[in-house]
Design an enzyme around this catalytic site. Structure first.
Site, PDB file in Angstrom:
ATOM      1  CG  HIS A 245      -0.088   2.824   5.772  1.00 51.87           C
ATOM      2  ND1 HIS A 245       0.123   3.959   6.719  1.00 51.87           N
ATOM      3  CD2 HIS A 245      -0.322   3.606   4.930  1.00 51.87           C
ATOM      4  CE1 HIS A 245      -0.161   5.117   6.444  1.00 51.87           C
ATOM      5  NE2 HIS A 245      -0.456   4.905   5.220  1.00 51.87           N
TER       6      HIS A 245
ATOM      7  CG  ASN B 293      -4.882   4.073   3.548  1.00 52.07           C
ATOM      8  OD1 ASN B 293      -5.791   3.264   4.046  1.00 52.07           O
ATOM      9  ND2 ASN B 293      -3.652   4.447   4.071  1.00 52.07           N
TER      10      ASN B 293
ATOM     11  N   GLY C 214      -4.569   9.292   0.722  1.00 48.10           N
ATOM     12  CA  GLY C 214      -4.845   9.269   1.875  1.00 48.10           C
ATOM     13  C   GLY C 214      -6.191  10.350   1.889  1.00 48.10           C
ATOM     14  N   GLY C 215      -5.769  11.480   2.515  1.00 44.42           N
ATOM     15  CA  GLY C 215      -6.810  12.648   2.877  1.00 44.42           C
ATOM     16  C   GLY C 215      -7.803  12.891   1.488  1.00 44.42           C
TER      17      GLY C 215
ATOM     18  CB  SER D 140       0.720  15.536   1.142  1.00 44.28           C
ATOM     19  OG  SER D 140       0.587  15.320   2.530  1.00 44.28           O
TER      20      SER D 140
ATOM     21  CD  GLU E 289      -1.744   6.353   9.018  1.00 43.86           C
ATOM     22  OE1 GLU E 289      -2.549   5.701   8.651  1.00 43.86           O
ATOM     23  OE2 GLU E 289      -1.436   7.542   8.351  1.00 43.86           O
TER      24      GLU E 289
ATOM     25  CD  GLU F 227       1.843   5.793   1.573  1.00 46.82           C
ATOM     26  OE1 GLU F 227       1.094   6.335   1.177  1.00 46.82           O
ATOM     27  OE2 GLU F 227       1.668   5.081   2.633  1.00 46.82           O
TER      28      GLU F 227
ATOM     29  N   GLY G  63      -0.227  13.104   5.305  1.00 47.69           N
ATOM     30  CA  GLY G  63      -1.051  13.723   6.207  1.00 47.69           C
ATOM     31  C   GLY G  63      -0.468  15.190   6.475  1.00 47.69           C
TER      32      GLY G  63
ATOM     33  CE  LYS H 175      -3.803   7.664   5.702  1.00 51.51           C
ATOM     34  NZ  LYS H 175      -2.865   8.375   6.173  1.00 51.51           N
TER      35      LYS H 175
HETATM   36  P1  PGA Z   1      -2.073  11.316   2.655  1.00 55.34           P
HETATM   37  O1  PGA Z   1      -1.949   9.761   3.151  1.00 55.34           O
HETATM   38  O2  PGA Z   1      -2.339  11.591   1.284  1.00 55.34           O
HETATM   39  O3  PGA Z   1      -3.111  11.813   3.658  1.00 55.34           O
HETATM   40  O4  PGA Z   1      -0.874  12.180   2.758  1.00 55.34           O
HETATM   41  C1  PGA Z   1      -1.186   8.887   2.270  1.00 55.34           C
HETATM   42  C2  PGA Z   1      -1.085   7.603   2.996  1.00 55.34           C
HETATM   43  O5  PGA Z   1      -0.990   7.348   4.170  1.00 55.34           O
HETATM   44  O6  PGA Z   1      -1.137   6.386   2.280  1.00 55.34           O
END
Ligand code: PGA
Length: 250
Positions: free
Chosen positions: A95, A9, A233-234, A212, A97, A167, A173, A11
């Site tokens: 998600h 993802n 994500g990251g 993470s 967010e 999640e 994050g 983002k």
């Molecule tokens: P992250 O994000 O791996 O940066 O923690 C995961 C996500 O929001 O899908």
């Protein structure tokens, strides 16, 4: 047997040059016969470029959200048919967010899930509790409520072509990954819940863990019986980091 899925993802990150080098790197470093499936979720402006690079390859792609309405007067929004037109297989719905920053309610998420299924897209339904909810012992009630809203609107049969991503919001994050045991416990809860409605669908659906995930913790997480891969994500923003997760799959 559920095959591991490693999904990135991105983002609100990217540029044409980043998309080009990241996707070329993923194509070079992975294969159709590999131990894991791969998928990427670019921002809308890069979906056409993604399609032109990945079409015909083993890597699937999807949108990060969708508007559940049919095409019409919704400035700034993207509907399911556009995602289909851009070759998307998947779309993320719910998600954290979107839920937290853009105030998407459980009902909004359910509408998006149904619109995605109706268009032939595979929704990746994201669920998860906040730190306060976990500390108050509400993890299962929150995740259960989020699932119930979609089950009520779409029905269990719609989960025959869907993926779930657990999640925990406190792990996204933050570098604070859920322990494999903590994640497995919630994944088992989700699968049991679906199993009480349809054992075949519950046995076949992929439940990804997100929060993470990186090349160092992926193997242990994905070794859990009910964890079928990760939503990343990251660590999905460079080919090196994302392939480290792909390569961690035994
Ligand atoms: P992250 O994000 O791996 O940066 O923690 C995961 C996500 O929001 O899908």
């Amino acid at each position: 047997m559920r095959k591991i899925l490693v999904a990135g993802n991105w983002k609100m990150h990217g540029s044409k040059s980043m998309v080009q080098s990241l996707l070329k790197g993923l194509l070079a470093g992975s294969s159709a016969g590999g131990a894991a499936e791969l998928a990427v979720f670019p921002s809308f402006p890069y979906l056409a470029q993604t399609e032109s690079i990945l079409a015909g390859s083993h890597i699937k792609w999807g949108g990060q959200t969708l508007n559940p309405n049919p095409q019409g007067a919704h400035s700034g929004e993207v509907d399911s048919e556009m995602l289909v037109d851009l070759g998307c297989h998947y779309v993320l719905v719910g998600h954290s967010e979107r839920r937290a920053i853009y105030a998407e309610s459980d009902v909004d998420v359910a509408l998006r899930f149904s619109a995605a299924r109706k268009a032939g897209l595979e929704p990746v339904l994201c669920v998860g509790e906040t730190r306060e909810e976990r500390e108050a012992g509400q993890t299962e009630s929150v995740v259960g409520r989020q699932l119930d809203a979609v089950l009520a609107a779409a029905g269990i049969a719609a989960f025959d072509s869907a993926t779930i991503a657990y999640e925990p919001v406190w792990a996204i994050g933050t570098g604070l990954t859920a322990t494999p045991a903590q994640a497995q416990c919630v994944h088992a809860f989700i699968r049991d819940k679906l199993s009480s409605l349809n054992g075949i669908i519950a046995g076949e659906i992929k439940i990804l863990y997100g929060g993470s995930v990186n090349g160092s913790n992926a193997a242990e997480l994905f070794a859990q019986i009910d964890i079928d891969g990760g939503l990343v994500g990251g660590a999905s923003l460079t080919a090196e980091d994302f392939l480290a997760i792909y390569n961690a799959v035994a």
